[in-house]
Write an enzyme that holds these catalytic residues in place. Structure first.
Site, mmCIF file in Angstrom:
data_model
loop_
_atom_site.group_PDB
_atom_site.id
_atom_site.type_symbol
_atom_site.label_atom_id
_atom_site.label_comp_id
_atom_site.label_asym_id
_atom_site.label_seq_id
_atom_site.Cartn_x
_atom_site.Cartn_y
_atom_site.Cartn_z
ATOM 1 C CG ASN A 171 -2.189 1.286 1.540
ATOM 2 O OD1 ASN A 171 -2.105 1.887 0.462
ATOM 3 N ND2 ASN A 171 -2.819 1.038 2.550
ATOM 4 C CD1 TRP A 172 3.437 0.896 -2.620
ATOM 5 C CD2 TRP A 172 3.436 2.156 -4.653
ATOM 6 N NE1 TRP A 172 3.681 0.162 -3.490
ATOM 7 C CE2 TRP A 172 4.491 0.582 -4.900
ATOM 8 C CE3 TRP A 172 3.651 2.977 -5.427
ATOM 9 C CZ2 TRP A 172 4.858 0.918 -5.896
ATOM 10 C CZ3 TRP A 172 4.834 2.964 -6.657
ATOM 11 C CH2 TRP A 172 4.502 1.484 -6.764
ATOM 12 C CE LYS A 173 0.050 3.166 4.878
ATOM 13 N NZ LYS A 173 -0.002 3.628 6.136
ATOM 14 C CG HIS A 230 -5.762 1.554 4.922
ATOM 15 N ND1 HIS A 230 -5.695 2.585 6.325
ATOM 16 C CD2 HIS A 230 -4.620 0.736 4.972
ATOM 17 C CE1 HIS A 230 -4.342 2.434 6.409
ATOM 18 N NE2 HIS A 230 -3.906 1.254 5.635
ATOM 19 C CD GLU A 245 -2.915 5.473 7.078
ATOM 20 O OE1 GLU A 245 -2.773 5.597 5.527
ATOM 21 O OE2 GLU A 245 -2.347 4.805 7.431
ATOM 22 C CD GLU A 267 -3.482 -3.252 7.154
ATOM 23 O OE1 GLU A 267 -2.662 -2.942 7.139
ATOM 24 O OE2 GLU A 267 -4.003 -1.432 7.176
ATOM 25 N N GLY A 289 2.178 2.331 10.845
ATOM 26 C CA GLY A 289 3.148 3.535 10.604
ATOM 27 C C GLY A 289 3.721 3.720 11.895
ATOM 28 C CB SER A 343 4.513 -2.057 11.735
ATOM 29 O OG SER A 343 4.422 -0.578 11.884
ATOM 30 N N GLY A 401 3.047 -1.337 4.425
ATOM 31 C CA GLY A 401 2.741 -0.094 3.747
ATOM 32 C C GLY A 401 4.198 0.825 3.702
ATOM 33 N N GLY A 402 5.075 1.464 4.861
ATOM 34 C CA GLY A 402 6.273 1.819 4.396
ATOM 35 C C GLY A 402 7.247 0.759 3.788
HETATM 36 P P1 PGA Z 1 3.058 0.342 7.810
HETATM 37 O O1 PGA Z 1 1.275 0.636 6.937
HETATM 38 O O2 PGA Z 1 3.531 -1.078 6.705
HETATM 39 O O3 PGA Z 1 3.519 1.810 6.628
HETATM 40 O O4 PGA Z 1 2.323 -0.197 8.897
HETATM 41 C C1 PGA Z 1 0.227 -0.585 6.615
HETATM 42 C C2 PGA Z 1 -0.660 0.131 5.797
HETATM 43 O O5 PGA Z 1 -1.433 0.927 6.793
HETATM 44 O O6 PGA Z 1 -1.272 -0.556 5.278
#
Ligand code: PGA
Length: 256
Positions: free
Chosen positions: A9-11, A95, A97, A167, A173, A213, A234-235
């Site tokens: 997930n590149w956000k 998600h 967010e 999640e 993050g 993470s 994500g990251g």
């Molecule tokens: P993260 O994000 O790996 O940076 O914690 C995961 C996600 O939001 O899907």
């Protein structure tokens, strides 16, 4: 059993040029990997370019969000049909967010899942508790409600196309990962709940993946858990070396 799914997930990162550079490196880095399904979710603006670069590869394209209507006067929104049109097979829905910053409710999440399935897009449906909810011992109650309401009116036949991503919000993050055992416990509870909601055949095909993470150092332990069928990253998906190491997780423990 379906293959594990590792999704990036590149956000809201990556211009088109940066995205192209990352995909070119990633294509090379994971060439020949066939024991996992890999998907990447770039921002909408890069989807078209990346779709061409993925043409001869097994890497699948994924949207980061979608609107439930087919078309119409909905400024700023993207329909399931448009995502399909640009080459997406998957779409991330619900998600944390989006739930947090855009007030997405379980009802909205459900509408998005239903309309995506109707269009043939496979939802990666995210659920998870906040730190406060975990500390109050409410994790299972919260996740149960999200799963039940998010999957309302989904048929057994449609369920095979749904991936659930657990999640925990406090692990996204933050560098804090749920331990493999903590994640396994919730995955197990979700699986039990699905058995109450759907038939055996449907639940057997449903992947429950973990996110929060995930990185090259913890991936092997996470994937060793019997009820963890992949990860949403994500990251660590923004660099070809870390994401490819995650894709090439080492099979240890009970999964062997
Ligand atoms: P993260 O994000 O790996 O940076 O914690 C995961 C996600 O939001 O899907």
């Amino acid at each position: 059993m379906t293959l594990p799914l590792i999704a990036g997930n590149w956000k809201m990162y990556m211009t088109i040029n940066q995205a192209v550079e990352l995909v070119l490196k990633l294509r090379d880095a994971i060439k020949g990997v066939s024991n996992v399904e890999v998907a990447i979710a770039p921002p909408f603006t890069a989807l078209h370019h990346i779709n061409y670069l993925l043409a001869e590869t097994p890497i699948k394209l994924c949207g980061q969000d979608v609107f439930w209507e087919k078309s119409g006067a909905y400024t700023g929104e993207i329909s399931p049909e448009m995502l399909k049109d640009v080459g997406c097979r998957y779409v991330i829905i619900g998600h944390s967010e989006r739930r947090q910053h855009f007030n997405e409710t379980d009802e909205i999440v459900n509408r998005k899942i239903l309309s995506s399935l109707k269009e043939g897009l496979k939802p990666i449906f995210c659920v998870g508790e906040s730190l406060e909810q975990r500390e109050k011992g409410k994790t299972i109650t919260i996740v149960k409600k999200q799963v039940e309401e998010g999957l309302r009116k989904i048929s057994n036949g449609q369920m095979k196309d749904v991936t659930i991503a657990y999640e925990p919000v406090w692990a996204i993050g933050t560098g804090k990962t749920a331990t493999s055992e903590q994640a396994e416990e919730i995955h197990n509870s979700i699986r039990e709940l699905l058995y109450d909601m759907f038939n055996l055949e449907a639940v057997k095909e449903t992947r429950i993946i973990y996110g929060g993470s995930v990185n090259p150092d913890n991936i092997d332990g996470i994937m060793a858990q019997p009820n963890i069928d992949g990860t949403l990253v994500g990251g660590a998906s923004l660099k070809a070396d870390s994401f490819s190491r995650i894709v090439k997780f080492k099979k240890t423990g009970e999964r062997q």
